[in-house]
Design an enzyme around this catalytic site. Sequence first.
Site, PDB file in Angstrom:
ATOM      1  N   ASP A 157     -22.473  16.702  -1.601  1.00 44.30           N
ATOM      2  CA  ASP A 157     -23.866  16.868  -1.172  1.00 44.30           C
ATOM      3  C   ASP A 157     -24.635  15.585  -1.408  1.00 44.30           C
ATOM      4  O   ASP A 157     -24.175  14.691  -2.131  1.00 44.30           O
ATOM      5  CB  ASP A 157     -24.506  18.046  -1.911  1.00 44.30           C
ATOM      6  CG  ASP A 157     -24.446  17.899  -3.415  1.00 44.30           C
ATOM      7  OD1 ASP A 157     -25.119  17.007  -3.953  1.00 44.30           O
ATOM      8  OD2 ASP A 157     -23.707  18.677  -4.071  1.00 44.30           O
ATOM      9  N   GLU A 201       9.721   3.163   4.394  1.00 44.97           N
ATOM     10  CA  GLU A 201       8.382   3.711   4.146  1.00 44.97           C
ATOM     11  C   GLU A 201       7.521   2.705   3.384  1.00 44.97           C
ATOM     12  O   GLU A 201       6.336   2.533   3.676  1.00 44.97           O
ATOM     13  CB  GLU A 201       8.485   5.016   3.348  1.00 44.97           C
ATOM     14  CG  GLU A 201       8.970   6.185   4.171  1.00 44.97           C
ATOM     15  CD  GLU A 201       9.227   7.438   3.326  1.00 44.97           C
ATOM     16  OE1 GLU A 201       9.036   8.541   3.850  1.00 44.97           O
ATOM     17  OE2 GLU A 201       9.650   7.290   2.144  1.00 44.97           O
TER      18      GLU A 201
END
Length: 733
Positions: free
Chosen positions: A537, A617
């Site tokens: 928020d 990877e």
Amino acid sequence: MSINYKEETKIFTLETRQATYQMQIGKFGHLFHVYYGNKIGKAEVDYLVRGADAGFSGNCYEAYLEDERTYSLDEFKQEYPTFGSADFRSSCLAVEYQNGSQTTELRYKTHRIYKGKYALQGLPAMWGSEEEWETLEITLLDAHYPVEVTLLYGVLPEYDIITRAVKITNHMNDKIILNRALSTCVDLQDHAYDLLSFYGKHNMERSLMRRPICHGKQAVDSVRGTSSHQQNPFAILCDHTATEDCGNCYGFSFVYSGNFLAEVEVDQYEQTRMVMGIHPTGFRYTVESGDTFTAPEVVCAYSRDGLGTLSRNYHKAFRNHLVKSQFAKKRRPILINNWEATTFDFNEDKLLAIAKEAKELGVEMLVMDDGWFGKRNNDMSGLGDWFVNTKKLPQGVKGIAEKVNQLDMEFGIWVEPEMVNEDSDLYRTHPDWCFQIPTRKGVYSRAQLVLDMGRQEVRDYLFTAIGAVLDSANIAYVKWDMNRHLTDVWSGNLPAERQGEVYHRYVLGLYELVDRFVTKYPQILFEGCSGGGGRFDAGWLYYMPQSWCSDDTDAIERIHIQHGTSFGYPVSAMGSHVSVAPNQQTGRFTPLHTRGVVAMAGTFGYELDITHMTNEEKELVKEQIKEFKYHYDTIQYGDYYRLTNPEENNRYAAWQFVSEDKKKSLLSVVILHATANAAFLTIKAKGLQAERVYHIAELDITTTGAALMYAGIPIPREKGDYIAFNFTIEEMV
Ligand code: DGJ
């Protein structure tokens, strides 16, 4: 001047780049809302303040004396409606007086206009310079009791922002009780709007929901003690026809991290009222004689150019005028967090192995998550005991921090200050410090209880204990977690009649504590977290420039979460990491490249056991880090464009960043559903300069901004699950 008052007409006009906001003091002193919307210059449109002689819509006493039956608070649009007098719609204020009456009727008393932005004692609020902001304070007074209400308006023209907050001062000899003290009311003159809200749950926060509003009340709220995963304290009203690029949109963002209510009501005259503020449920606040209660800030924004502009205004305004941290404008490290790799099962060697490998690939910080303190080998014990577990870290936090620093990496830690386990020294010593009603067995959630943050001694303990850890080592980052919602909200510190203050005092106490930390340790990057994105928020953003977006790290799910989050919050606030495949939350396999593309639309980092990766990877990780660094400024400080809505388009998702000077752009695409013999896919870019010539490196296409925006970009027709593309679009020089 962005704020103007005309004495002859008693009209206040607030102006931003695109919007006009108008109010008028009515004949009998009430403050009416006149207009909020597309700019109308200096025009005064008080002809829109219309009343009717309608049955069951009462008149104030003066109107009765003059037989003015068209003067009714039930019909006029208002700035701060109160409970108990003629307005039967959602009210902002309900005051209980000593005689038990609950009627308040406010009339204009005075006003003040000044340069700069007001601040709110003990509460987060937007800020800025006298050149950027102007403030209007309108003071209203109850007709019968000396209760004064000051409405605060902060105007930030550049981003079409008008902030609202309220101060309620009790000038009576007796105390008053606030049963409702909301922060804002915006009355619009029609009801042809959609409401956009952002709902969810743990592991799927801020999903976009769009619905037409209708007669009666539609609420978005939380009574969980925090802003919550379930509903976010941010909502938008927009034209039914509004899109990303056109239409009237009004945003409402609550700068508060506790219980909230955002309520939209269509009234009998098809006018729309939006109120927002602290949730009245569980709220009953005593204001002693001479004291003032402050209702937190709401940030209202307007755009006539659709939802995209509205969001970009919020992003810029929050980055430049809300986030307090120096990291708002400072490059943040690419981190690796050990949570999904180890959970509680780690020791110094394991963490150092991850750090070493990560360093090789370009990662800049190791974050040690939950489990390094007290007796914390699972989630049943240890919270509250903020001293290091030397079985896991033989040389303490200092020891591991030094070793990580020797790798030329920064080091960060996890804390969850607001919580305590029953199995902890803290609970054994101070069982009364948490929310527990003495006469009943309370609710446990993740086996933990919530500390009463309203108590000074609790905050002092946390500041000292956690501060000692921060002082003991070179800590560059803190993840501040919060893993349950509030129940049994009762404080041993307050008398029975003041228990309705505990929820709000919790938030005020929390803000005070966080403020102490961020003020004392400005060099530390703080990341908010609440079981993922449960406290995402604007209030928290004031203290912490980023928050972990969700515990759901699945790239495909994250597309929805990040899309919803982007309506009200900047990408620079979204904690986002590449995690393992198959994903731990969904079991879904997505290519590493795709996970990188999605995590790049956030703060970017890793959350997996990098020591288990294959060489192939690892090479890709190196490339990803280089790529993210290359685009860092465009992603973090540029303009963000939502190119698709993943709630509607299940074939592909796309979004784009454009640097402020429009010279650089990154356009990302993820194929959500592969099909055989797929249709050709063309995506139209946004935000480029039409006449400039750009080059797309990955496609070797050179053409104008106009061509990329109106004719589009051909997306390669590749096969496979969840394929993703990043397109680097740069102006040719
Ligand atoms: C919830 C957070 O969202 C996770 O990332 C992790 O920090 C755990 N808590 C640790 O308990």
